[in-house]
Motif scaffolding. Structure first.
Motif, PDB file in Angstrom:
ATOM      1  N   UNK A  79       0.963  -1.257   0.129  1.00  0.00           N
ATOM      2  CA  UNK A  79       0.017   0.004  -0.069  1.00  0.00           C
ATOM      3  C   UNK A  79       0.839   1.216  -0.167  1.00  0.00           C
ATOM      4  N   UNK A  80       1.812   1.455   0.852  1.00  0.00           N
ATOM      5  CA  UNK A  80       2.884   2.377   0.902  1.00  0.00           C
ATOM      6  C   UNK A  80       3.557   2.698  -0.382  1.00  0.00           C
ATOM      7  N   UNK A  81       4.130   1.446  -0.841  1.00  0.00           N
ATOM      8  CA  UNK A  81       4.741   1.677  -2.184  1.00  0.00           C
ATOM      9  C   UNK A  81       3.736   2.089  -3.517  1.00  0.00           C
ATOM     10  N   UNK A  82       2.342   1.723  -3.326  1.00  0.00           N
ATOM     11  CA  UNK A  82       1.406   2.047  -4.258  1.00  0.00           C
ATOM     12  C   UNK A  82       1.035   3.349  -4.205  1.00  0.00           C
ATOM     13  N   UNK A  83       1.052   4.044  -3.144  1.00  0.00           N
ATOM     14  CA  UNK A  83       0.442   5.433  -2.913  1.00  0.00           C
ATOM     15  C   UNK A  83       1.131   6.551  -4.013  1.00  0.00           C
ATOM     16  N   UNK A 165      14.398  -0.664  -6.367  1.00  0.00           N
ATOM     17  CA  UNK A 165      14.749  -1.447  -5.264  1.00  0.00           C
ATOM     18  C   UNK A 165      16.152  -1.843  -5.211  1.00  0.00           C
ATOM     19  N   UNK A 166      16.923  -2.096  -6.400  1.00  0.00           N
ATOM     20  CA  UNK A 166      18.218  -2.329  -6.104  1.00  0.00           C
ATOM     21  C   UNK A 166      19.128  -0.940  -5.699  1.00  0.00           C
ATOM     22  N   UNK A 167      18.455   0.220  -6.053  1.00  0.00           N
ATOM     23  CA  UNK A 167      19.145   1.470  -5.502  1.00  0.00           C
ATOM     24  C   UNK A 167      18.912   1.461  -4.003  1.00  0.00           C
ATOM     25  N   UNK A 168      18.100   0.832  -3.590  1.00  0.00           N
ATOM     26  CA  UNK A 168      17.926   0.702  -1.851  1.00  0.00           C
ATOM     27  C   UNK A 168      18.548  -0.510  -1.390  1.00  0.00           C
ATOM     28  N   UNK A 169      19.470  -0.971  -1.805  1.00  0.00           N
ATOM     29  CA  UNK A 169      20.069  -2.142  -1.360  1.00  0.00           C
ATOM     30  C   UNK A 169      19.540  -3.429  -1.579  1.00  0.00           C
ATOM     31  N   UNK A 170      18.481  -3.696  -2.392  1.00  0.00           N
ATOM     32  CA  UNK A 170      17.793  -4.903  -2.760  1.00  0.00           C
ATOM     33  C   UNK A 170      18.729  -5.809  -3.532  1.00  0.00           C
ATOM     34  N   UNK A 171      18.858  -7.064  -3.322  1.00  0.00           N
ATOM     35  CA  UNK A 171      19.363  -7.866  -4.383  1.00  0.00           C
ATOM     36  C   UNK A 171      18.415  -8.001  -5.472  1.00  0.00           C
ATOM     37  N   UNK A 172      19.122  -8.187  -6.817  1.00  0.00           N
ATOM     38  CA  UNK A 172      18.462  -8.489  -8.009  1.00  0.00           C
ATOM     39  C   UNK A 172      17.231  -8.967  -8.010  1.00  0.00           C
ATOM     40  N   UNK A 173      17.147 -10.452  -7.248  1.00  0.00           N
ATOM     41  CA  UNK A 173      15.987 -11.213  -7.125  1.00  0.00           C
ATOM     42  C   UNK A 173      15.060 -10.549  -6.037  1.00  0.00           C
ATOM     43  N   UNK A 174      15.402 -10.061  -4.945  1.00  0.00           N
ATOM     44  CA  UNK A 174      14.252  -9.488  -4.014  1.00  0.00           C
ATOM     45  C   UNK A 174      13.470  -8.220  -4.819  1.00  0.00           C
ATOM     46  N   UNK A 175      14.493  -7.225  -5.480  1.00  0.00           N
ATOM     47  CA  UNK A 175      13.876  -6.335  -6.143  1.00  0.00           C
ATOM     48  C   UNK A 175      12.957  -6.580  -7.317  1.00  0.00           C
ATOM     49  N   UNK A 176      13.259  -7.721  -7.908  1.00  0.00           N
ATOM     50  CA  UNK A 176      12.358  -8.298  -9.111  1.00  0.00           C
ATOM     51  C   UNK A 176      11.008  -8.910  -8.479  1.00  0.00           C
ATOM     52  N   UNK A 177      11.054  -9.529  -7.339  1.00  0.00           N
ATOM     53  CA  UNK A 177       9.978  -9.989  -6.800  1.00  0.00           C
ATOM     54  C   UNK A 177       9.208  -8.996  -5.986  1.00  0.00           C
ATOM     55  N   UNK A 178       9.628  -8.016  -5.513  1.00  0.00           N
ATOM     56  CA  UNK A 178       8.755  -6.704  -5.032  1.00  0.00           C
ATOM     57  C   UNK A 178       8.167  -6.062  -6.057  1.00  0.00           C
ATOM     58  N   UNK A 179       8.894  -6.049  -7.197  1.00  0.00           N
ATOM     59  CA  UNK A 179       8.161  -5.448  -8.342  1.00  0.00           C
ATOM     60  C   UNK A 179       6.739  -6.053  -8.752  1.00  0.00           C
ATOM     61  N   UNK A 180       7.071  -7.603  -8.768  1.00  0.00           N
ATOM     62  CA  UNK A 180       5.983  -8.457  -9.160  1.00  0.00           C
ATOM     63  C   UNK A 180       4.830  -8.130  -8.037  1.00  0.00           C
ATOM     64  N   UNK A 181       5.232  -8.012  -6.731  1.00  0.00           N
ATOM     65  CA  UNK A 181       3.966  -8.087  -5.680  1.00  0.00           C
ATOM     66  C   UNK A 181       3.330  -6.404  -5.943  1.00  0.00           C
ATOM     67  N   UNK A 182       4.392  -5.324  -6.303  1.00  0.00           N
ATOM     68  CA  UNK A 182       3.685  -4.207  -6.179  1.00  0.00           C
ATOM     69  C   UNK A 182       2.971  -4.024  -7.569  1.00  0.00           C
TER      70      UNK A 182
END
Length: 267
Positions: A79-83, A165-182
């Motif tokens: 929700x926070x990321x979507x706003x 996400x990567x600019x915020x220290x997420x790994x490539x996989x973590x950033x990609x998965x959070x992108x999917x969720x968002x």
């Protein structure tokens, strides 16, 4: 059912399924594809290119269903990321719609985004966040602001949020998965708004159009599931360079065609 229309819908649905979660811009590819097929100005096709995202959304929910049964904090982060995208989308919806009719904009943003992807693996090579549960609300909000860049067609929502996400220290996989969720709340909201606008403008679906929407979403769902699995594996091994070169080539081709007199824009 009109066979030609069915083929056009299948082509667009396959493009959506393949490109939605890759950092190469699904909207940009569908704008160009529909322009080449001469159907980009069709009100139903304009809606279809958005509504077919529902199938892709469902693929994320099915593939990551356990994640969507996690704690309430998971949904708060989304929700926070979507706003930011919700606010910007409402404030600048007319300007965004105008940009969606420009193939030149798609070409330029594909090209520029491609150059950026050539270097992101080197720029952000010291990740510390490996899982979604380690993302805090401020980080989620920052990624949400990156997502707003995708309102420019050709930029790619996936590319914007993964790089964010990567600019915020997420790994490539973590950033990609959070992108999917968002993508789930973002694409659902975008589709709902387009459907509402479609009805406000006095349009109504015919029986054939409802069938085409259903077929398109089923195809997008199946193709997106395959694309997500392949993308994650490839990303872990190879990174973004190949996607960067792909965007550069496609962007250059589009710009070149337009500069030499070929009309790709929606009229």
């Amino acid at each position: 059912m009109d066979t030609v229309k069915l083929i056009q819908v299948i082509v667009l649905a396959v493009i959506e399924g393949i490109t939605e979660f890759l950092p190469i811009s699904s909207t940009g590819h569908m704008i160009i594809a529909s322009s080449v097929m001469g159907i980009a100005a069709d009100p139903f096709i304009k809606l279809f290119t958005i509504a077919v995202q529902l199938g892709a959304i469902l693929s994320v929910v099915v593939l990551y269903w356990k994640r969507f049964l996690q704690s309430f904090n998971f949904y708060l982060k989304l929700l926070v990321a979507f706003i930011p995208a919700a606010v910007f989308g409402l404030l600048f919806s007319k300007k965004i719609d105008a940009l969606l009719e420009s193939a030149l904009t798609v070409g330029i943003t594909l090209f520029v985004g491609g150059i950026i992807l050539l270097f992101v693996d080197k720029w952000f090579n010291k990740p510390t966040i490996k899982e979604e549960k380690d993302i805090n609300y401020l980080t989620a909000l920052k990624i949400g602001f990156f997502q707003c860049l995708a309102m420019i067609p050709g930029t790619s929502r996936s590319a914007s949020t993964i790089v964010g996400g990567m600019s915020q220290k997420l790994t490539r996989t973590a950033a990609a998965e959070f992108s999917f969720f968002l993508a789930v709340p973002t694409m659902f909201a975008a589709t709902a708004k387009k459907l509402l606008d479609f009805y406000k403008e006095g349009h109504r679906f015919t029986g054939e159009e409802i069938k085409l929407l259903a077929i398109g979403n089923v195809i997008a769902f199946i193709v997106a599931m395959l694309a997500i699995k392949t993308f994650i594996t490839f990303l872990e091994r190879k990174g973004f360079v190949l996607f960067g070169w792909y965007r550069i080539v496609i962007g250059a081709v589009i710009i070149g065609l337009i500069m030499t007199g070929h009309k790709l824009d929606v009229i």
